[in-house]
Design an enzyme around this catalytic site. Structure first.
Site, mmCIF file in Angstrom:
data_model
loop_
_atom_site.group_PDB
_atom_site.id
_atom_site.type_symbol
_atom_site.label_atom_id
_atom_site.label_comp_id
_atom_site.label_asym_id
_atom_site.label_seq_id
_atom_site.Cartn_x
_atom_site.Cartn_y
_atom_site.Cartn_z
ATOM 1 C CG ASN A 9 -2.036 0.866 1.373
ATOM 2 O OD1 ASN A 9 -1.763 2.118 0.911
ATOM 3 N ND2 ASN A 9 -2.427 1.373 3.188
ATOM 4 C CD1 TRP A 10 3.477 1.103 -2.803
ATOM 5 C CD2 TRP A 10 3.365 2.864 -5.104
ATOM 6 N NE1 TRP A 10 4.332 0.405 -4.557
ATOM 7 C CE2 TRP A 10 4.284 1.627 -5.055
ATOM 8 C CE3 TRP A 10 3.474 3.359 -5.971
ATOM 9 C CZ2 TRP A 10 4.462 1.486 -6.291
ATOM 10 C CZ3 TRP A 10 4.179 3.293 -7.271
ATOM 11 C CH2 TRP A 10 4.597 2.279 -7.422
ATOM 12 C CE LYS A 11 0.007 3.370 5.399
ATOM 13 N NZ LYS A 11 0.402 3.693 6.318
ATOM 14 C CG HIS A 95 -5.824 1.634 5.513
ATOM 15 N ND1 HIS A 95 -5.578 2.721 6.213
ATOM 16 C CD2 HIS A 95 -5.071 0.942 5.282
ATOM 17 C CE1 HIS A 95 -3.783 2.423 6.492
ATOM 18 N NE2 HIS A 95 -3.606 1.664 6.622
ATOM 19 C CD GLU A 97 -2.578 5.204 6.910
ATOM 20 O OE1 GLU A 97 -2.809 5.742 5.958
ATOM 21 O OE2 GLU A 97 -1.450 5.007 7.222
ATOM 22 C CD GLU A 167 -3.465 -2.472 7.638
ATOM 23 O OE1 GLU A 167 -1.900 -2.438 7.308
ATOM 24 O OE2 GLU A 167 -3.607 -2.161 7.565
ATOM 25 N N GLY A 173 2.778 2.379 10.919
ATOM 26 C CA GLY A 173 4.262 3.347 10.537
ATOM 27 C C GLY A 173 4.495 3.900 12.414
ATOM 28 C CB SER A 211 5.511 -1.985 11.828
ATOM 29 O OG SER A 211 5.346 -0.315 11.598
ATOM 30 N N GLY A 232 3.007 -1.228 4.019
ATOM 31 C CA GLY A 232 3.709 0.478 4.147
ATOM 32 C C GLY A 232 4.417 0.732 3.420
ATOM 33 N N GLY A 233 5.186 1.623 4.500
ATOM 34 C CA GLY A 233 6.796 2.287 3.999
ATOM 35 C C GLY A 233 7.435 1.093 3.612
HETATM 36 P P1 PGA Z 1 3.225 0.310 7.394
HETATM 37 O O1 PGA Z 1 2.075 0.360 7.088
HETATM 38 O O2 PGA Z 1 3.803 -1.205 6.920
HETATM 39 O O3 PGA Z 1 3.697 1.233 7.429
HETATM 40 O O4 PGA Z 1 2.917 0.386 9.397
HETATM 41 C C1 PGA Z 1 0.762 -0.635 6.914
HETATM 42 C C2 PGA Z 1 -0.461 -0.163 6.352
HETATM 43 O O5 PGA Z 1 -0.898 0.921 6.974
HETATM 44 O O6 PGA Z 1 -1.255 -1.019 5.777
#
Ligand code: PGA
Length: 252
Positions: A9-11, A95, A97, A167, A173, A211, A232-233
């Protein structure tokens, strides 16, 4: 056997250049994976075409969000049918967010899930508790509630289009990951809820996110109820992302 999925997930990150470089590299490596992992990239909507050009059918592509309508006067929105038409296979729904920053509720998640699966796409439905909820011992009941409410409208023949991503909000993050034991316990609980809802729970892939890095993925993926990851990251760094994809043992 459940599908093994590693989704990046590149956000709100990325560019045309990243679409070319990272997806080109991932495609060239994904073709030789021997562990049956389906690699998915979920870029910002505007780069889906670029990512698809470089994915060339070897890497699946998803969209991070859709509106709860299929067409009409909804400026700025993209519908599940459009995502399908563009070549997406997956849609992230709910998600944390989206829930926390954009106020998405379980009811809205349920509406979107229903539309996504009726378009023939697979929904990756995200659930997870906050730190406060975990510390007060409510993690399992919060997550169970999100699963029940978010998937309330899924009809029997559509369960094969559902993936659930656990999650924990406090792990996203932050560099803090749930222990493999805690993640496994929650995944087993989610599978129990799905079973209770009449879903073919043993066939539904459950992803862990929060993470996930190359150095903790193998331990998480060795758990019996963890079928992959939502990254994510670490999905923005091509080599690290591929190391995560390789963290499953070879398919037997
Ligand atoms: P992260 O994000 O790997 O940067 O913690 C995961 C996500 O939000 O899907």
């Amino acid at each position: 056997m459940r599908r093994r999925i590693v989704a990046g997930n590149w956000k709100m990150n990325g560019s045309k250049d990243l679409s070319e470089e990272l997806v080109g590299y991932v495609r060239s490596e994904a073709g030789s994976l021997d562990n049956g992992v389906e690699v998915v990239i979920i870029p910002p909507a505007i780069y889906i075409g670029n990512v698809l050009d470089h994915a060339r059918g070897v890497v699946s592509v998803g969209i991070q969000n859709v509106g709860q309508w299929q067409s009409g006067a909804y400026t700025g929105e993209v519908s599940p049918d459009m995502a399908k038409d563009a070549g997406c296979r997956y849609v992230l729904v709910g998600h944390s967010e989206r829930r926390q920053i954009f106020g998405e509720t379980d009811e809205l998640v349920a509406e979107k899930v229903s539309l996504v699966v009726s378009s023939g796409l697979a929904a990756i439905v995200c659930v997870g508790e906050t730190l406060e909820e975990r510390e007060s011992g409510q993690a399992e009941s919060v997550v169970a509630g999100q699963v029940r409410a978010g998937l309330a409208s899924v009809s029997q023949e559509k369960w094969h289009n559902i993936v659930v991503a656990y999650e924990p909000v406090w792990a996203i993050g932050t560099g803090k990951t749930a222990t493999s034991d805690d993640a496994q316990a929650m995944h087993a609980a989610i599978r129990g809820v799905l079973k209770d809802m009449g879903a073919p729970a043993e066939e539904i892939s459950l992803l862990y996110g929060g993470s996930v890095k190359a150095d903790n993925a193998a331990a998480l993926f060795s758990e019996p109820d963890i079928d992959g990851g939502l990254i994510g990251g670490a999905s923005l760094v091509a080599k690290e992302f591929m190391r995560i994809c390789r963290s499953f043992p070879a398919a037997t």
